[in-house]
Design an enzyme around this catalytic site. Structure first.
Site, PDB file in Angstrom:
ATOM      1  N   HIS A 169     -26.830 -19.297  24.483  1.00  0.00           N
ATOM      2  CA  HIS A 169     -25.845 -19.170  25.562  1.00  0.00           C
ATOM      3  C   HIS A 169     -25.063 -20.460  25.822  1.00  0.00           C
ATOM      4  O   HIS A 169     -24.306 -20.530  26.781  1.00  0.00           O
ATOM      5  CB  HIS A 169     -26.534 -18.726  26.858  1.00  0.00           C
ATOM      6  CG  HIS A 169     -26.877 -17.267  26.882  1.00  0.00           C
ATOM      7  ND1 HIS A 169     -27.598 -16.666  25.883  1.00  0.00           N
ATOM      8  CD2 HIS A 169     -26.567 -16.288  27.773  1.00  0.00           C
ATOM      9  CE1 HIS A 169     -27.741 -15.378  26.166  1.00  0.00           C
ATOM     10  NE2 HIS A 169     -27.121 -15.115  27.298  1.00  0.00           N
ATOM     11  N   GLU A 212     -17.077  -6.827  24.472  1.00  0.00           N
ATOM     12  CA  GLU A 212     -16.129  -7.950  24.511  1.00  0.00           C
ATOM     13  C   GLU A 212     -14.956  -7.768  23.546  1.00  0.00           C
ATOM     14  O   GLU A 212     -13.804  -8.043  23.889  1.00  0.00           O
ATOM     15  CB  GLU A 212     -16.842  -9.278  24.191  1.00  0.00           C
ATOM     16  CG  GLU A 212     -17.720  -9.808  25.300  1.00  0.00           C
ATOM     17  CD  GLU A 212     -19.118  -9.209  25.267  1.00  0.00           C
ATOM     18  OE1 GLU A 212     -19.386  -8.329  24.408  1.00  0.00           O
ATOM     19  OE2 GLU A 212     -19.956  -9.604  26.098  1.00  0.00           O
ATOM     20  N   HIS A 228       0.838  -1.205   0.000  1.00  0.00           N
ATOM     21  CA  HIS A 228       0.000   0.000   0.000  1.00  0.00           C
ATOM     22  C   HIS A 228       0.869   1.251   0.000  1.00  0.00           C
ATOM     23  O   HIS A 228       1.357   1.650   1.056  1.00  0.00           O
ATOM     24  CB  HIS A 228      -0.888   0.000   1.245  1.00  0.00           C
ATOM     25  CG  HIS A 228      -1.745  -1.218   1.357  1.00  0.00           C
ATOM     26  ND1 HIS A 228      -3.069  -1.223   0.998  1.00  0.00           N
ATOM     27  CD2 HIS A 228      -1.457  -2.467   1.778  1.00  0.00           C
ATOM     28  CE1 HIS A 228      -3.570  -2.435   1.191  1.00  0.00           C
ATOM     29  NE2 HIS A 228      -2.609  -3.203   1.667  1.00  0.00           N
ATOM     30  N   HIS A 240      -4.357   2.805  -3.118  1.00  0.00           N
ATOM     31  CA  HIS A 240      -4.466   2.089  -1.842  1.00  0.00           C
ATOM     32  C   HIS A 240      -3.663   0.788  -1.811  1.00  0.00           C
ATOM     33  O   HIS A 240      -2.731   0.656  -1.050  1.00  0.00           O
ATOM     34  CB  HIS A 240      -5.933   1.811  -1.492  1.00  0.00           C
ATOM     35  CG  HIS A 240      -6.097   0.913  -0.315  1.00  0.00           C
ATOM     36  ND1 HIS A 240      -6.237   1.388   0.963  1.00  0.00           N
ATOM     37  CD2 HIS A 240      -6.089  -0.440  -0.216  1.00  0.00           C
ATOM     38  CE1 HIS A 240      -6.322   0.370   1.800  1.00  0.00           C
ATOM     39  NE2 HIS A 240      -6.237  -0.752   1.106  1.00  0.00           N
ATOM     40  N   GLY A 295      -3.248  -4.632  11.483  1.00  0.00           N
ATOM     41  CA  GLY A 295      -3.626  -5.151  10.171  1.00  0.00           C
ATOM     42  C   GLY A 295      -5.123  -5.367  10.129  1.00  0.00           C
ATOM     43  O   GLY A 295      -5.807  -4.826   9.254  1.00  0.00           O
TER      44      GLY A 295
HETATM   45  C1  LIG Z   1     -10.980  -6.028   9.849  1.00  0.00           C
HETATM   46  C2  LIG Z   1     -10.464  -5.765   8.476  1.00  0.00           C
HETATM   47  N1  LIG Z   1     -11.314  -5.814   7.434  1.00  0.00           N
HETATM   48  C3  LIG Z   1     -10.854  -5.618   6.168  1.00  0.00           C
HETATM   49  C4  LIG Z   1      -9.530  -5.380   5.932  1.00  0.00           C
HETATM   50  C5  LIG Z   1      -9.013  -5.227   4.514  1.00  0.00           C
HETATM   51  N2  LIG Z   1      -8.654  -3.815   4.277  1.00  0.00           N
HETATM   52  C6  LIG Z   1      -7.394  -3.400   4.370  1.00  0.00           C
HETATM   53  S1  LIG Z   1      -7.244  -1.763   4.107  1.00  0.00           S
HETATM   54  C7  LIG Z   1      -8.893  -1.584   3.822  1.00  0.00           C
HETATM   55  C8  LIG Z   1      -9.476  -0.250   3.489  1.00  0.00           C
HETATM   56  C9  LIG Z   1      -9.163   0.673   4.573  1.00  0.00           C
HETATM   57  O1  LIG Z   1      -9.546   1.963   4.277  1.00  0.00           O
HETATM   58  P1  LIG Z   1      -8.893   3.124   5.102  1.00  0.00           P
HETATM   59  O2  LIG Z   1      -8.779   2.737   6.509  1.00  0.00           O
HETATM   60  O3  LIG Z   1      -9.638   4.351   4.791  1.00  0.00           O
HETATM   61  O4  LIG Z   1      -7.427   3.166   4.542  1.00  0.00           O
HETATM   62  P2  LIG Z   1      -6.818   4.031   3.368  1.00  0.00           P
HETATM   63  O5  LIG Z   1      -7.056   3.281   2.106  1.00  0.00           O
HETATM   64  O6  LIG Z   1      -7.456   5.355   3.375  1.00  0.00           O
HETATM   65  O7  LIG Z   1      -5.392   4.052   3.742  1.00  0.00           O
HETATM   66  C10 LIG Z   1      -9.538  -2.807   3.960  1.00  0.00           C
HETATM   67  C11 LIG Z   1     -10.994  -3.017   3.774  1.00  0.00           C
HETATM   68  C12 LIG Z   1      -8.679  -5.342   7.054  1.00  0.00           C
HETATM   69  N3  LIG Z   1      -7.382  -5.139   6.933  1.00  0.00           N
HETATM   70  N4  LIG Z   1      -9.175  -5.513   8.298  1.00  0.00           N
END
Ligand SMILES: Cc1ncc(C[n+]2csc(CCOP(=O)(O)OP(=O)(O)O)c2C)c(N)n1
Ligand SMILES: [Mg+2]
Length: 700
Positions: A501, A440, A39, A288, A140
């Protein structure tokens, strides 16, 4: 699309600030390009934010990245990992050993950046705690980092309340900064954590939100129209804005505002342009998750006034610039702190000793001296009840064993009830009982954050709701953090609450997770042994699984000692001459039934053995000869008894063994009826044992 272009000038004409910023940008672009994955866009945009924080504010000594009172920096948008790796490289952060000793070499050499995302590189795809020194937590899964930062801030407040003393008011006063994006803001876990952070008025916490309006699928107008500022004001945060991520002056002002705010956490909303400077990709989701491409990189470098053909280029003076900034400031602060702690040790030797042991994950002398023994009792008590007694006896002697529940302490019995334990709140940061609220998932992340600061945290809830926190628990295991999870109401034994539960597949879930130790003790004395094992863990999270209902306290003069628990499984009751023809293997509350069946079988002349197997993981860790002494390979007639899915049990019973288990979601009824419906009775076990012997033939 508006592309902000800088005039093409040579690096020598730029300020050192600008050169340093562009060095990080170009290192990030080049690394992602070389890896052909990653990225680039977010590092390019956010460098000035991180640069300003690190170079001007962060109290962090690159030469000693584990100094206890350092400010923490958490990159919650872990996909922007190259931003962090570039900073670790340029500030020359030192590597640290497993025993928390700083080593001579740097944590992230340029070579590691060049091999970003390749096998064994110190720069894996997402930042990994334990693998790359200077990475404060693994990130991550979006939302985890910010939630973990709340745990770090909580632990900071707790340490300050307990250890700061007259003349040493600033022994612990570190701040926690977390950088996050739209994804983190959308995830539920960050909402939970922000709500608790606001409630607890954690003024040592600052989140920086990258408001770039871009996620993977495109513009946030697709999915996200929250008024984030209003939301956080509603949570009780201080909210401030920086309209341009390149404005170092406004950024510095925002960080100062955060530092000056003494009664609540701060959110800094920064408007940025993803892929800043890349003419065709800026402000698009194309910046991205994929490399920019050679040509786009060339054009971006031209925009930065950078030599277009140079790769992984660190201009002269950049390392030194960081040495003079964060390096010098950090070292002075760190050295001063260690000088103070030497003084502190003279005045408060006991507290200083506690700190030393805590920071090295050791236990105090005599920590187990008050652990109770439980006399045999056929009525017995619920393992959650015996756990309450053991936990309290241990916690009295381990001052930094602290924790609480997601609003279920009266049920999970994890409350510390001895004098002085107190409740952690905005008014009393020294309390040892935590109230995480019904949150949680963030409780798990917060426990991780607390553990990263090296207090010893525990959290509790109903076992069924482990499903709500698997993401955090998985990170405890991945980071090798000795977080303690206490889960009660562990089976259909919860009775009338019914299928919603009643945990069925949760034991199998936990057993499938690498690095996690799960223990489901059978009675009060196994509970004591379980806590003994758990408290001595250094690198593994533990899940203690306990009953709501009473279980007999086994007569240990008749059956084997509970100390066998430490080996995961042990022979609790045996056939004459240790020569069984059938083995009954059970866990937790089902052991009482196995013993009943054993007595019946023995009366009928059947040579049975009962193996109590509270922990698969501990058992699997034993050497082969021990494992085979417990489960002799020639005894093929085997019955497992567990009020849950049989998933995985054939590993111990063989594919021809018999598993008494539950294959549905349970049912709502009094326990007695449920036991009947699902076939958990001594008679059924006896019948299964006999049919196993018939099937496999008896052993001599
Ligand atoms: C819980 C989770 N769901 C999905 C992803 C996959 N994912 C990685 S980056 C991203 C988009 C994130 O957007 P943003 O936080 O706005 O980051 P930007 O592209 O602006 O840096 C996704 C969906 C992940 N890493 N973690
Ligand atoms: Mg975004």
């Amino acid at each position: 699309m508006s592309v902000i272009t800088a005039p093409p000038i040579s690096p020598v004409l730029q300020s050192m600030d600008q050169i340093s910023i562009n060095t990080i940008r170009t290192l990030s672009m080049d690394a992602v390009q070389a890896a052909n994955s990653g990225h680039p866009g977010t590092p390019m945009a956010l460098v000035p934010v991180a640069y300003c924080l690190w170079q001007q504010f962060l109290r962090f000594d690159p030469q000693d990245p584990v100094w206890p009172n350092r400010d923490r920096f958490v990159l919650s948008n872990g996909h922007a990992s190259m931003l962090l790796y570039s900073l670790l490289h340029l500030t020359e952060v030192r590597a640290v050993s497993k025993d928390y000793e700083t080593l001579g070499e740097v944590s992230v050499p340029l070579e590691a950046i060049k091999t970003f995302r390749q096998l064994d590189s110190r720069c894996p795809g997402h930042p990994e705690y334990r693998w790359t020194s200077g990475v404060e937590t693994t990130t991550g899964p979006l939302g985890q980092g910010v939630a973990t930062s709340v745990g770090m801030a909580i632990a900071g407040q707790w340490l300050a309340a307990r250890y700061n003393r007259p003349g040493f008011e600033d022994l612990f006063d570190f701040n926690v900064y977390s950088l996050c994006g739209d994804g983190c803001m959308m995830e539920g876990i960050s909402n939970e954590a922000a709500s608790l952070a606001g409630h607890l008025q954690l003024s040592n916490l600052c989140w920086i939100y990258d408001n770039n309006h871009i996620t993977i699928e495109g513009n946030t107008s697709l999915t996200f129209t929250d008024d984030v500022a209003t939301r956080f004001i509603g949570y009780g945060w201080n909210v401030t804005r920086v309209g341009d991520a390149n404005d170092l002056e406004m950024l510095a002002r925002a960080f100062r505002t955060s530092q000056d705010t003494k009664d609540r956490p701060t959110l800094i909303i920064v408007d940025s342009h993803i892929g800043y400077g890349a003419p065709h990709k800026q402000d698009t989701s194309g910046a991205h998750g994929e490399p920019l491409g050679e040509e786009e990189i060339r054009l971006a470098k031209r925009n930065y006034g950078w030599p277009e053909d140079k790769k992984f280029y660190v201009p002269e003076g950049v390392y030194d610039h960081f040495r003079q900034g964060i390096g010098k400031r950090g070292k002075q602060l760190r050295d001063a702190w260690f000088a103070r702690i030497a003084e502190y040790r003279k005045q408060y030797p006991q507290l200083a000793e506690e700190l030393y042991r805590m920071q090295h994950r050791q236990l105090p002398e005599g920590w187990d001296r008050d652990l109770p023994e439980f006399p045999a009792d056929s009525k017995g008590l619920a393992t959650r009840e015996s756990s309450a007694k053991v936990l309290n006896a241990a916690a009295k002697n381990i001052p930094w064993l602290i924790g609480g529940s997601a609003d279920l302490a009266p049920s999970t019995k994890t409350r510390l009830t001895f004098e002085g334990a107190g409740d952690f709140s905005a008014e009393n940061y020294g309390g040892r009982n935590f109230h995480f609220g019904i949150r949680e998932h963030s409780m798990g992340a917060i426990l991780n954050g607390m553990s990263l600061v090296k207090v010893r945290p525990f959290g509790s809830g109903f076992f069924i709701f482990v499903d709500y926190m698997r993401g955090s628990l998985r990170l405890s295991a991945l980071m090798e953090l000795p977080v303690i999870y206490v889960f009660t109401h562990d089976s259909i034994g919860v009775g009338e609450d019914g299928p919603t539960h009643q945990p069925i597949e949760q034991l199998a879930h936990m057993r499938s997770m690498p690095g996690l130790i799960m223990i489901r003790p059978a009675d009060a004395n196994e509970v004591r042994e379980a806590w003994k094992v758990i408290l001595q863990l250094h690198h593994e999270p533990a899940v203690l699984v306990l009953t709501r209902e009473s279980v007999p306290t086994i007569d240990r003069t008749k059956y084997a000692s509970a100390s066998g628990l430490a080996r995961g499984a042990y022979v609790l009751a045996d056939a004459p001459r240790d020569n069984p023809e059938v083995i009954l293997i059970g866990t937790g509350s089902e052991i009482a039934l196995c013993l009943e069946a054993y007595e019946q079988l023995t009366k009928q002349g059947v040579r049975a053995r009962v193996v109590s197997m509270p922990s698969w993981e501990l058992f699997d860790d034993q050497d082969r000869s021990y494992r085979e002494s417990v489960l002799p390979p020639h005894v093929k007639a085997r019955v497992s008894v567990e009020e849950a899915s049989d998933f995985g049990w054939s590993k111990y019973t063989g594919s021809e063994g018999h598993n008494i288990c539950i294959e549905t979601f349970g049912a709502s009824a009094p326990l007695k009826q449920l036991l009947k419906k699902f076939g958990f009775s001594a008679d059924n076990i006896v019948a299964a044992a006999k049919s196993q012997i018939a099937r496999h033939g008896s052993t001599k």
